[in-house]
Motif scaffolding. Structure first.
Motif, PDB file in Angstrom:
ATOM      1  N   ARG A 200       0.874  -1.165   0.000  1.00 27.60           N
ATOM      2  CA  ARG A 200       0.000   0.000   0.000  1.00 27.60           C
ATOM      3  C   ARG A 200       0.916   1.221   0.000  1.00 27.60           C
ATOM      4  O   ARG A 200       2.081   1.133   0.384  1.00 27.60           O
ATOM      5  CB  ARG A 200      -0.907   0.041   1.240  1.00 27.60           C
ATOM      6  N   THR A 207      -3.745   7.978   1.300  1.00 22.50           N
ATOM      7  CA  THR A 207      -3.381   6.613   0.955  1.00 22.50           C
ATOM      8  C   THR A 207      -3.763   6.328  -0.486  1.00 22.50           C
ATOM      9  O   THR A 207      -4.448   7.127  -1.142  1.00 22.50           O
ATOM     10  CB  THR A 207      -4.107   5.600   1.861  1.00 22.50           C
ATOM     11  N   ASP A 208      -3.323   5.170  -0.985  1.00 25.06           N
ATOM     12  CA  ASP A 208      -3.715   4.803  -2.339  1.00 25.06           C
ATOM     13  C   ASP A 208      -5.187   4.385  -2.399  1.00 25.06           C
ATOM     14  O   ASP A 208      -5.688   4.032  -3.461  1.00 25.06           O
ATOM     15  CB  ASP A 208      -2.812   3.696  -2.905  1.00 25.06           C
ATOM     16  N   LEU A 475      -5.279   0.135   6.623  1.00 28.91           N
ATOM     17  CA  LEU A 475      -4.685  -0.324   5.372  1.00 28.91           C
ATOM     18  C   LEU A 475      -4.439  -1.835   5.336  1.00 28.91           C
ATOM     19  O   LEU A 475      -4.486  -2.447   4.264  1.00 28.91           O
ATOM     20  CB  LEU A 475      -3.355   0.401   5.140  1.00 28.91           C
TER      21      LEU A 475
END
Length: 725
Positions: A200, A207-208, A475
């Motif tokens: 990630r 974040t992605d 995540l």
């Protein structure tokens, strides 16, 4: 006293991964002491006193004695300057705010030349610390002046330039606590967590998983407010305006007092509160207009500003703001009183390390307007006892997480979900965060993407909140660590062939494999580079590749010595032999014990649920077995090998050659597997030689990876050696 020539820095090399010294990156420096080889510390008059006067905290260094004052004892008894430089550099790093506990200095085969290493999370910071430590040491040896504070400041400046910001660092630290590896992808705060297809990415607190559409919505405060209003989240009434005159008209329509702010500003810039008069409204319009593309006029919500952090739909932290005031004394100006009464607060500073910012009214037009509304300027002198409001917002740093009412948390979570942000900083105004917004008349005024975390990590008052951990838990599931199977193959003989065979077997087992070896760089069965790729850079590229879910890396002793391993831990670590390679001479590795220390690195990094695969025909490799945190698989040409026999007696797994085939054994159980002789014959027909023990190493590695004996046998039967170019 006579002047001593400078210690020469012959070679400086940054080892970016696990190495012969330690699991972590280090800066390795080769030092030539010159004539100082004949002048250890106790033979330099006054040296110890001068050094400890400049660096008093050296008394805390334990050194080899193992207790406080240990290093000072070594200085008094006599120690060489390479060792002293190690401790000087470490202490400078400590003073600069990068605590460093690891260092070693070892002699080489050349008299007066030493290898000195110290722990270094960032190469540029480490090089600056080395340069400053070198200069400080020589000045101390030669009894010359030296500015220690300036040296520490130079290192700290480099640290500020190079190291992760506090928000990103908190997330990375939380990842480290969960044994999730990380790779920094740029000079800023873009960081990869995990390897390959299980990675990630974060960019500070984005974040992605953070939607670009949601970010765009959050930047548009008017659109954000419309969307929140549509789902029943309380927001202040308001309207976008184009001119100062229109701002006053809208303010009268909404009802005074009002707030004026830019539609796409951040960090409170250009936001003016509690406006009641036409001149103030028009002046505030121009401040906001200079910050954003559109200006909003909103109803003023009484109460204190709050920032709530939402991660994955849950409120995980909350902070409250407070107004900043000064009290006149009839003598000092407003600017002087701000410095005396506000900026002296140790919680205020100019960097991200401080939860509150220093106030400089010359750079804050909103504060100037606030003063103007009170009939003052920065040079004005308030009469004694008069309280002057300096700042209404921008001081959100008092933790109030435990006081958030469940209905407030629900509204805030709904706001983040409505905008579409997985991580959001939600700003609301209320008189009491412990009561529903419907009771206090509070409202949500902004939803921010990529929120700063410092106010929650280092609040000015109250308890820090584990927001980094919350983001990592968002995540990665509880049973995830971002890792993919990594196989490291170390040695000098047949390691490319072992790597190719293992990658093929992983491919047949359904993995998309990245392979970096002497034959090139491979993704799956496709060779993407033909040049030799058994080096750190190629391996590192595979770790960053989202398409791979298993990686095989060939490592030689030379690679470990020059760069360290590209990965922090591996599923399987293979060591095939203790043969010498040409690079060893360049690194002054001359004895078998020294080579052992280098190659053991591959075994040291095996994960607890992984395995070390070792050639039992080499006694020194058998000695590496206890170094593995995971299982150990031995392989040997003869079933009667003493190490194999002993290992099987303990129910350990082994692979050996029998009748031209690999036999997989555990305890008394034996399974006949791959046809080794047949594979070797195909290699020979292709103009190549492959040793039987190399094939056994590949078989043992595949077995350690959980590949069935049947698939291993079928895989080696279908492996096609390449014809020479």
């Amino acid at each position: 006293m006579s002047r001593h020539d400078d210690i020469k820095l012959l070679r400086i090399n940054y080892l970016r991964g696990p190495n012969m010294w330690t699991y972590r990156p280090v800066l390795e420096t080769w030092l030539d002491l010159g004539d100082l080889e004949n002048h250890p510390s106790h033979l330099l008059p006054g040296f110890t006193e001068r050094l400890t006067q400049r660096l008093p905290a050296l008394v805390e260094h334990h050194c080899g004695v193992g207790e406080r004052g240990g290093f000072l004892q070594r200085l008094t008894e006599g120690t060489w300057m390479g060792h002293v430089m190690e401790h000087v550099v470490i202490e400078l790093l400590n003073l600069a705010g990068m605590p460093t506990g690891f260092g070693q200095t070892r002699s080489t085969s050349q008299t007066g030349v030493y290898r000195m290493v110290f722990r270094a999370r960032d190469e540029q910071v480490a090089r600056e610390a080395l340069a400053q430590g070198h200069a400080l040491l020589m000045a101390t040896i030669n009894d010359q002046p030296f500015d220690v504070d300036a040296a520490v400041h130079a290192i700290r400046d480099k640290l500020d330039d190079c190291y992760l910001g506090p928000s990103t660092a908190a997330i990375v630290a939380a990842a480290t606590d969960r044994r999730i590896p990380h790779i920094r992808l740029n000079d800023g705060n873009l960081v990869q967590l995990g390897y390959g297809g299980r990675q990630r990415r974060i960019w500070t607190a984005e974040t992605d998983m953070t939607s670009a559409i949601a970010e765009g919505i959050a930047r548009d405060k008017d659109l954000t407010k419309d969307l929140l209003k549509s789902v029943g989240v309380p927001v202040p009434a308001g309207q976008a305006v184009k001119t100062a005159e229109q701002a006053w008209d809208v303010a009268q329509d909404l009802g005074l007092p009002v707030v004026i702010k830019p539609s796409d500003g951040n960090h409170g810039r250009g936001v003016t509160l509690d406006l009641r008069r036409q001149p103030d409204v028009e002046a505030a319009f121009h401040l906001a207009d200079a910050e954003g593309s559109e200006v909003l006029v909103e109803s003023y919500i009484p109460g204190m500003e709050h920032r709530l952090l939402v991660v994955g739909g849950q409120v995980v932290a909350a902070a409250r703001g407070e107004e900043a005031w000064i009290t006149g004394d009839g003598t000092h100006t407003v600017i002087e009183l701000i410095d005396l009464q506000i900026n002296t607060d140790p919680r205020r500073g100019l960097t991200e390390d401080f939860p509150l910012n220093r106030i400089d009214i010359r750079e804050d037009a909103v504060v100037l307007l606030e003063l103007q509304r009170q009939g003052l300027t920065g040079d004005g002198i308030p009469e004694a006892g008069r309280r002057v409001l300096i700042q209404r917002n921008g001081n959100v740093a008092i933790d109030c997480t435990a006081q958030v009412h469940p209905e407030v948390a629900h509204a805030v979570s709904l706001a983040a979900r409505t905008i579409g942000l997985d991580i959001a900083g939600v700003d609301l105004v209320t008189s009491d965060i412990g009561k529903p917004l419907s009771e206090t008349g509070g409202a949500i005024v902004e939803v921010n993407a990529g929120p700063g975390l410092l106010m929650h990590l280092k609040p000015a008052e109250g308890m820090p909140q584990p927001v980094g951990q919350a983001i990592i838990d968002h995540l990665f599931a509880e049973d995830e660590n971002g890792r993919i199977p990594i196989v490291g193959v170390a040695g000098s003989k047949g390691t490319s062939q072992v790597s190719r065979l293992v990658a093929w077997l992983l491919h047949l087992n359904g993995r998309h494999v990245g392979l970096a070896c002497g034959d090139g760089l491979f993704l799956g069965t496709r060779r993407v580079e033909r040049k030799p790729s058994a080096h750190w850079a190629a391996s590192h590229r595979l770790l960053m590749n989202r398409s791979v879910d298993a990686i095989v890396v060939e490592n030689s002793a030379g690679i470990i010595l020059s760069d360290g391993l590209a990965y922090d831990r591996c599923q399987v670590g293979v060591v095939t032999d203790m043969g010498r390679v040409p690079e060893l001479d360049n690194h002054d590795i001359q004895t078998e014990d020294q080579l052992y220390k280098v190659l053991r690195t591959q075994v040291d990094v095996v994960l607890a649920d992984g395995a070390a695969v070792l050639n039992a025909d080499e006694p020194r490799l058998v000695e590496m077995a206890p170094l593995s945190d995971g299982e150990v698989l031995f392989y040997a040409l003869d079933a009667g090998n003493a190490a194999l026999v002993d290992h099987r007696a303990k129910e350990g797994r082994c692979v050996f050659l029998q009748g031209g085939a690999a036999v997989l054994a555990q305890g008394s159980s034996e399974t006949s597997g791959a046809n080794v002789d047949s594979l070797r014959a195909r290699f020979k027909a292709a103009g190549q030689d492959v040793a039987a023990d190399a094939v056994l190493a590949a078989v043992a590695t595949a077995w350690a990876l959980g590949i069935s004996p049947e698939l291993i046998a079928a895989g080696l039967d279908t492996f096609v050696p390449e014809l020479p170019h």
